[in-house]
Design a protein around this motif. Structure first.
Motif, PDB file in Angstrom:
ATOM      1  N   LYS A 152       0.738  -1.250  -0.027  1.00 30.48           N
ATOM      2  CA  LYS A 152      -0.103  -0.070  -0.035  1.00 30.48           C
ATOM      3  C   LYS A 152       0.970   1.273   0.183  1.00 30.48           C
ATOM      4  O   LYS A 152       1.770   1.244   0.431  1.00 30.48           O
ATOM      5  CB  LYS A 152      -0.966   0.017   1.225  1.00 30.48           C
ATOM      6  CG  LYS A 152      -2.075  -1.042   1.229  1.00 30.48           C
ATOM      7  CD  LYS A 152      -3.039  -0.811   2.349  1.00 30.48           C
ATOM      8  CE  LYS A 152      -4.097  -2.013   1.994  1.00 30.48           C
ATOM      9  NZ  LYS A 152      -5.297  -1.900   2.689  1.00 30.48           N
ATOM     10  N   LEU A 197     -11.117   1.588   7.687  1.00 32.99           N
ATOM     11  CA  LEU A 197     -10.544   0.725   8.791  1.00 32.99           C
ATOM     12  C   LEU A 197     -11.531   0.743  10.019  1.00 32.99           C
ATOM     13  O   LEU A 197     -12.343   1.427  10.219  1.00 32.99           O
ATOM     14  CB  LEU A 197      -9.136   1.359   9.133  1.00 32.99           C
ATOM     15  CG  LEU A 197      -7.997   1.635   8.328  1.00 32.99           C
ATOM     16  CD1 LEU A 197      -6.800   2.117   8.940  1.00 32.99           C
ATOM     17  CD2 LEU A 197      -7.772   0.212   7.528  1.00 32.99           C
ATOM     18  N   GLN A 211      -9.413  -9.862   6.442  1.00 35.48           N
ATOM     19  CA  GLN A 211      -8.115  -9.755   6.614  1.00 35.48           C
ATOM     20  C   GLN A 211      -7.364 -11.268   6.331  1.00 35.48           C
ATOM     21  O   GLN A 211      -8.100 -12.315   6.448  1.00 35.48           O
ATOM     22  CB  GLN A 211      -7.678  -9.330   8.150  1.00 35.48           C
ATOM     23  CG  GLN A 211      -6.129  -9.189   8.312  1.00 35.48           C
ATOM     24  CD  GLN A 211      -5.774  -8.874   9.861  1.00 35.48           C
ATOM     25  OE1 GLN A 211      -6.726  -9.027  10.693  1.00 35.48           O
ATOM     26  NE2 GLN A 211      -5.095  -8.068   9.967  1.00 35.48           N
ATOM     27  N   SER A 257      -2.534  -8.888   5.978  1.00 36.42           N
ATOM     28  CA  SER A 257      -3.009  -7.547   5.183  1.00 36.42           C
ATOM     29  C   SER A 257      -3.633  -6.915   6.272  1.00 36.42           C
ATOM     30  O   SER A 257      -4.014  -7.235   7.467  1.00 36.42           O
ATOM     31  CB  SER A 257      -3.824  -8.116   4.035  1.00 36.42           C
ATOM     32  OG  SER A 257      -5.000  -8.893   4.666  1.00 36.42           O
ATOM     33  N   THR A 258      -4.098  -5.700   5.806  1.00 35.08           N
ATOM     34  CA  THR A 258      -4.843  -4.624   6.524  1.00 35.08           C
ATOM     35  C   THR A 258      -6.489  -5.446   6.980  1.00 35.08           C
ATOM     36  O   THR A 258      -7.030  -5.917   5.822  1.00 35.08           O
ATOM     37  CB  THR A 258      -5.073  -3.375   5.677  1.00 35.08           C
ATOM     38  OG1 THR A 258      -3.751  -2.916   5.638  1.00 35.08           O
ATOM     39  CG2 THR A 258      -5.840  -2.442   6.615  1.00 35.08           C
ATOM     40  N   PHE A 314      -0.383  -3.458   8.459  1.00 37.43           N
ATOM     41  CA  PHE A 314      -0.067  -4.492   7.707  1.00 37.43           C
ATOM     42  C   PHE A 314       1.167  -4.944   8.012  1.00 37.43           C
ATOM     43  O   PHE A 314       1.934  -4.268   8.642  1.00 37.43           O
ATOM     44  CB  PHE A 314      -0.410  -4.384   6.104  1.00 37.43           C
ATOM     45  CG  PHE A 314       0.530  -3.191   5.506  1.00 37.43           C
ATOM     46  CD1 PHE A 314       1.790  -3.726   5.152  1.00 37.43           C
ATOM     47  CD2 PHE A 314      -0.036  -2.066   5.245  1.00 37.43           C
ATOM     48  CE1 PHE A 314       2.667  -2.789   4.522  1.00 37.43           C
ATOM     49  CE2 PHE A 314       0.901  -1.082   4.777  1.00 37.43           C
ATOM     50  CZ  PHE A 314       2.109  -1.366   4.491  1.00 37.43           C
ATOM     51  N   ALA A 345      -2.298   2.595   7.210  1.00 40.19           N
ATOM     52  CA  ALA A 345      -3.101   1.344   7.597  1.00 40.19           C
ATOM     53  C   ALA A 345      -2.057   0.244   8.057  1.00 40.19           C
ATOM     54  O   ALA A 345      -1.043  -0.146   7.455  1.00 40.19           O
ATOM     55  CB  ALA A 345      -3.892   0.765   6.257  1.00 40.19           C
ATOM     56  N   GLU A 384     -10.066  -4.611   7.002  1.00 37.85           N
ATOM     57  CA  GLU A 384     -10.480  -3.259   6.233  1.00 37.85           C
ATOM     58  C   GLU A 384     -11.925  -3.792   5.661  1.00 37.85           C
ATOM     59  O   GLU A 384     -12.167  -5.030   5.621  1.00 37.85           O
ATOM     60  CB  GLU A 384      -9.711  -2.801   5.298  1.00 37.85           C
ATOM     61  CG  GLU A 384      -9.326  -3.838   4.174  1.00 37.85           C
ATOM     62  CD  GLU A 384      -8.688  -3.336   2.893  1.00 37.85           C
ATOM     63  OE1 GLU A 384      -7.705  -2.499   3.115  1.00 37.85           O
ATOM     64  OE2 GLU A 384      -8.667  -3.752   1.892  1.00 37.85           O
TER      65      GLU A 384
END
Ligand code: MN
Length: 152
Positions: A27, A131, A107, A63-64, A34, A32, A66
């Motif tokens: 990203k 988020l 996620q 991963s984030t 991660f 965010a 979200e």
């Protein structure tokens, strides 16, 4: 209208790389959370309404967490791990398919021993992920299965 210059064939290379495909940061937005994850954009074309990306997280990478209006269609390509989709947690292995519906928390987490990589199809025209707020995080944690996943 001018047609874009499209690569017709790009062979696979070692280590889940492809010729002429750049290895990118996961990203641009480092606000965010991660860990240890890279991105390769495999298909991106003005005539397509979707994109196909390959994400790879190192062992213990994630991963984030979200959600967003657009969807993801995911195919695991390498390694093992688990994912959160809404209020469900799934173990994932190569060739498994995961659907992320609109506005669904999601996620991915790699196991601790090996990288995990997946293909992700996504709308080309898409909204920005959001988020969880502290309140939404507390609501997620009130589900024991989700709390276990978050604490992995
Ligand atoms: Mn997403």
């Amino acid at each position: 209208m001018d047609e874009p210059d499209r690569p017709l064939f790009r062979p696979a290379e070692a280590d889940f790389r492809w010729r002429d495909v750049e290895l990118l940061a996961y990203k641009q937005d480092h606000a965010a959370p991660f860990r240890d994850i890279t991105r390769q954009v495999l298909f991106h074309d003005p005539a397509l309404e979707c994109e196909l990306r390959y994400f790879e997280m190192a062992a213990r990478g994630f991963s984030t967490l979200e959600r967003h209006r657009h969807m993801h269609a995911v195919t695991i390509l390498r390694g093992n791990g688990c994912c959160l989709v809404g209020d469900r947690v799934f173990d994932v292995a190569p060739r498994d398919l995961v659907t992320i519906p609109p506005w669904t928390w999601h996620q991915f987490k790699a196991d601790k021993n090996e990288p995990m990589g997946f293909l992700c199809m996504v709308n080309a025209d898409r909204d920005r992920p959001v988020l969880p707020t502290d309140k939404e995080m507390a609501e997620l944690r009130s589900n024991p299965a989700i709390a276990r996943f978050l604490d992995l």
